[in-house]
Scaffold this motif. Structure first.
Motif, PDB file in Angstrom:
ATOM      1  N   GLU A 183       2.030  -5.053  -6.627  1.00 36.10           N
ATOM      2  CA  GLU A 183       2.493  -3.666  -6.485  1.00 36.10           C
ATOM      3  C   GLU A 183       2.199  -3.145  -5.081  1.00 36.10           C
ATOM      4  O   GLU A 183       3.020  -2.443  -4.482  1.00 36.10           O
ATOM      5  CB  GLU A 183       1.853  -2.771  -7.546  1.00 36.10           C
ATOM      6  CG  GLU A 183       2.413  -2.982  -8.946  1.00 36.10           C
ATOM      7  CD  GLU A 183       3.921  -2.736  -9.022  1.00 36.10           C
ATOM      8  OE1 GLU A 183       4.405  -1.733  -8.444  1.00 36.10           O
ATOM      9  OE2 GLU A 183       4.620  -3.561  -9.635  1.00 36.10           O
ATOM     10  N   LEU A 184       1.017  -3.486  -4.549  1.00 37.17           N
ATOM     11  CA  LEU A 184       0.642  -3.056  -3.205  1.00 37.17           C
ATOM     12  C   LEU A 184       1.562  -3.685  -2.158  1.00 37.17           C
ATOM     13  O   LEU A 184       1.990  -3.022  -1.203  1.00 37.17           O
ATOM     14  CB  LEU A 184      -0.822  -3.409  -2.935  1.00 37.17           C
ATOM     15  CG  LEU A 184      -1.494  -2.733  -1.749  1.00 37.17           C
ATOM     16  CD1 LEU A 184      -1.475  -1.212  -1.896  1.00 37.17           C
ATOM     17  CD2 LEU A 184      -2.926  -3.233  -1.612  1.00 37.17           C
ATOM     18  N   GLY A 185       1.894  -4.957  -2.324  1.00 41.45           N
ATOM     19  CA  GLY A 185       2.815  -5.639  -1.418  1.00 41.45           C
ATOM     20  C   GLY A 185       4.205  -5.038  -1.473  1.00 41.45           C
ATOM     21  O   GLY A 185       4.866  -4.869  -0.446  1.00 41.45           O
ATOM     22  N   LYS A 186       4.645  -4.685  -2.681  1.00 40.63           N
ATOM     23  CA  LYS A 186       5.959  -4.048  -2.865  1.00 40.63           C
ATOM     24  C   LYS A 186       5.982  -2.686  -2.169  1.00 40.63           C
ATOM     25  O   LYS A 186       6.949  -2.340  -1.490  1.00 40.63           O
ATOM     26  CB  LYS A 186       6.241  -3.911  -4.362  1.00 40.63           C
ATOM     27  CG  LYS A 186       7.561  -3.296  -4.694  1.00 40.63           C
ATOM     28  CD  LYS A 186       8.655  -4.302  -4.670  1.00 40.63           C
ATOM     29  CE  LYS A 186       9.930  -3.688  -5.227  1.00 40.63           C
ATOM     30  NZ  LYS A 186      11.102  -4.355  -4.727  1.00 40.63           N
ATOM     31  N   LYS A 187       4.889  -1.926  -2.312  1.00 39.80           N
ATOM     32  CA  LYS A 187       4.805  -0.614  -1.665  1.00 39.80           C
ATOM     33  C   LYS A 187       4.861  -0.764  -0.142  1.00 39.80           C
ATOM     34  O   LYS A 187       5.554  -0.007   0.533  1.00 39.80           O
ATOM     35  CB  LYS A 187       3.526   0.107  -2.085  1.00 39.80           C
ATOM     36  CG  LYS A 187       3.398   1.500  -1.505  1.00 39.80           C
ATOM     37  CD  LYS A 187       2.148   2.197  -1.997  1.00 39.80           C
ATOM     38  CE  LYS A 187       2.035   3.575  -1.350  1.00 39.80           C
ATOM     39  NZ  LYS A 187       0.784   4.236  -1.666  1.00 39.80           N
ATOM     40  N   ALA A 188       4.139  -1.746   0.392  1.00 39.65           N
ATOM     41  CA  ALA A 188       4.163  -1.986   1.838  1.00 39.65           C
ATOM     42  C   ALA A 188       5.575  -2.327   2.294  1.00 39.65           C
ATOM     43  O   ALA A 188       6.049  -1.818   3.316  1.00 39.65           O
ATOM     44  CB  ALA A 188       3.190  -3.101   2.212  1.00 39.65           C
TER      45      ALA A 188
END
Length: 152
Positions: free
Chosen positions: A101-106
């Motif tokens: 999820e953090l990678g997707k947000k980035a």
């Protein structure tokens, strides 16, 4: 055809652009996740996001890097909690790369960043005719081949 002396000022201008691009490539940015990422890292996340998950070979091909370089970047991004390596259900010896999820947000914030930060240049490209865009693509392709000759 122009003399070499007439072309040199244009080559110098291109050289200045490439120097600045090289400086940008060495600069880390925070894309709203509290982790600074280098351009190669965020572009790796964006490539995986665009592909909807992929293997190392597809990532390397999409990114224009070797499989070894792609693998090193993946390891860094897994350690940072931005990416997962999952077993490929169709081939147990391969892995599928997916964003957390953090990678997707980035990745999403990176896209928004470019829409905002690069809007003037994007608008410049959008204003070009089809013929001008074809010429731009041809110049980029020739420059890509030219840079490949330095990497051999």
């Amino acid at each position: 055809m122009k003399d070499v002396e007439e072309i040199i000022p244009h080559m110098r201008e291109l050289g200045r652009v490439l120097v600045k691009y090289n400086m940008v490539e060495r600069k880390a940015f925070d894309f709203g996740i509290g982790i600074e990422l280098y351009p190669s890292e965020i572009h790796t996340l964006s490539a995986i996001d665009a592909l909807g998950g992929c293997g190392i070979t597809d990532l390397a091909r999409e990114s224009g890097v070797t499989k070894g370089a792609a693998s090193q970047l993946v390891s860094k991004l897994v350690k940072k909690g931005l990416m997962l390596k999952e077993p490929d259900p169709q081939n147990g010896s391969k892995v599928i790369l997916r964003l957390t999820e953090l990678g997707k947000k980035a990745s999403e914030n990176h896209y928004k960043y470019h829409l905002d930060h690069d809007s003037e240049f994007i608008d410049y490209l959008r204003s070009m005719s089809e013929e001008e865009l074809e010429m731009f693509d041809d110049i980029c392709s020739k420059m890509n081949d030219w840079m490949d000759s330095y990497l051999k």
